[in-house]
Design a protein around this motif. Structure first.
Motif, PDB file in Angstrom:
ATOM      1  N   ASN A   3     -11.421 -39.934  77.392  1.00  0.00           N
ATOM      2  CA  ASN A   3     -12.187 -39.312  78.461  1.00  0.00           C
ATOM      3  C   ASN A   3     -13.549 -38.926  77.897  1.00  0.00           C
ATOM      4  O   ASN A   3     -13.680 -38.627  76.709  1.00  0.00           O
ATOM      5  N   ILE A   4     -14.550 -38.896  78.752  1.00  0.00           N
ATOM      6  CA  ILE A   4     -15.912 -38.630  78.305  1.00  0.00           C
ATOM      7  C   ILE A   4     -16.527 -37.474  79.102  1.00  0.00           C
ATOM      8  O   ILE A   4     -16.404 -37.418  80.332  1.00  0.00           O
TER       9      ILE A   4
ATOM     10  N   CYS B 227      -6.764 -39.271  75.712  1.00  0.00           N
ATOM     11  CA  CYS B 227      -6.337 -39.735  77.038  1.00  0.00           C
ATOM     12  C   CYS B 227      -4.860 -40.123  77.007  1.00  0.00           C
ATOM     13  O   CYS B 227      -4.376 -40.705  76.032  1.00  0.00           O
ATOM     14  N   SER B 228      -4.168 -39.822  78.104  1.00  0.00           N
ATOM     15  CA  SER B 228      -2.742 -40.151  78.177  1.00  0.00           C
ATOM     16  C   SER B 228      -2.479 -41.653  78.158  1.00  0.00           C
ATOM     17  O   SER B 228      -1.362 -42.078  77.869  1.00  0.00           O
ATOM     18  N   PHE B 229      -3.491 -42.473  78.443  1.00  0.00           N
ATOM     19  CA  PHE B 229      -3.290 -43.919  78.331  1.00  0.00           C
ATOM     20  C   PHE B 229      -2.848 -44.297  76.913  1.00  0.00           C
ATOM     21  O   PHE B 229      -2.184 -45.309  76.709  1.00  0.00           O
ATOM     22  N   SER B 230      -3.225 -43.476  75.923  1.00  0.00           N
ATOM     23  CA  SER B 230      -2.892 -43.791  74.539  1.00  0.00           C
ATOM     24  C   SER B 230      -1.409 -43.615  74.235  1.00  0.00           C
ATOM     25  O   SER B 230      -0.907 -44.206  73.286  1.00  0.00           O
ATOM     26  N   PHE B 231      -0.706 -42.766  74.997  1.00  0.00           N
ATOM     27  CA  PHE B 231       0.730 -42.661  74.734  1.00  0.00           C
ATOM     28  C   PHE B 231       1.563 -43.597  75.610  1.00  0.00           C
ATOM     29  O   PHE B 231       2.785 -43.652  75.475  1.00  0.00           O
ATOM     30  N   GLU B 232       0.901 -44.341  76.480  1.00  0.00           N
ATOM     31  CA  GLU B 232       1.667 -45.245  77.338  1.00  0.00           C
ATOM     32  C   GLU B 232       2.302 -46.391  76.558  1.00  0.00           C
ATOM     33  O   GLU B 232       3.437 -46.797  76.849  1.00  0.00           O
TER      34      GLU B 232
END
Length: 266
Positions: free
Chosen positions: A42-43, A124-129
């Motif tokens: 996120n930025i 970002c939660s995309f990284s734990f997906e």
């Protein structure tokens, strides 16, 4: 006009190539599932006067705002996330807030960059997906090619003198056994929000309807599933709207900066 590329065309791209396509204006969509297992961020960009306080805010609200990197004032390059990452160009879509009001959603923010601007990269939660997928846990938004569903809650963040607002969460529906496994996996990844903040009845955290997310796309929940909620890096956008700094630039929710860092390194 620059021809747009599809999500499927970008799936095999390594992060530097993906960022090149984004900077060239060839992709404006969400990045969930892109980047070959690399960390997404996120930025938030703020003038230095507000940036110093935002740094304190992140320290107080680490689950929602786990910092990955910070630029020097006026420097648009993140030095610890990959090669030649220029935050003025390398995000698919941005949001520009003036005095807390959304006024522009550009694809490039070079014309808005200031000599005192500081950029923050937030986990970002995309990284734990990917670890969840590797464990056999289904993620419906990825299966359906959708952005993750995100909601503003009634949970207060810990304020600073000028920054305050409500926590934003991302939601993924799961069967109970998968939810327990997901808690165990994500708890080991505090740099990308860690364990969930809530499981079950959304009304308990102020969400009226899962069918109407504040950001992202709605996903269906099957009868044997429960909603699982993680703190989300879109929280600063809720805070910006409540706190009204003169200028703040963020990513558009779900349209992340894809870095060169591997998720496994977190």
């Amino acid at each position: 006009m620059t021809p747009l590329m599809s999500f499927e065309q970008l799936l095999p791209c390594d992060p530097p190539t993906l960022r090149q396509h984004i900077a060239a204006g060839q992709y404006q969509g969400h990045t969930s599932g892109l980047g070959q297992g690399r960390v997404q961020a996120n930025i938030v960009m703020l003038p230095q006067d507000w940036a110093n306080e935002f740094l304190r805010f992140c320290t107080l609200n680490r689950q929602a705002c786990p910092l990955l990197d910070v630029t020097e004032p006026g420097d648009p390059f993140f030095r610890h996330l990959g090669s030649a990452i220029d935050i003025r160009h390398d995000v698919p879509r941005y949001k520009v807030y003036r005095d807390g009001e959304l006024c522009e959603e550009p694809q490039d923010i070079a014309h808005l960059w200031q000599d005192d601007m500081v950029a923050f990269a937030i986990g970002c939660s995309f990284s734990f997906e990917q670890p969840l997928l590797d464990a056999g846990i289904r993620l419906r938004h990825i299966e359906q090619g959708l952005n993750v569903a995100m909601y503003q809650t009634n949970i207060d963040t810990r304020p600073t003198a000028r920054l305050r607002g409500k926590l934003v969460v991302s939601m993924r529906p799961m069967k109970a056994a998968a939810a327990i496994q997901a808690i165990q996996i994500t708890a080991r990844m505090p740099n990308v929000h860690g364990a969930p903040v809530h499981i079950g009845d959304p009304a308990l955290i102020g969400i009226a309807s899962l069918n109407a997310p504040d950001y992202g796309d709605a996903v269906s929940i099957e009868a044997d599933e429960i909603p699982v909620f993680w703190a989300c890096g879109v929280t600063p956008q809720s805070v910006v709207q409540a706190s009204r700094p003169p200028l703040c630039i963020t990513h558009a929710p779900g349209c992340m900066l894809v870095t060169d860092v591997y998720n496994r390194d977190l």
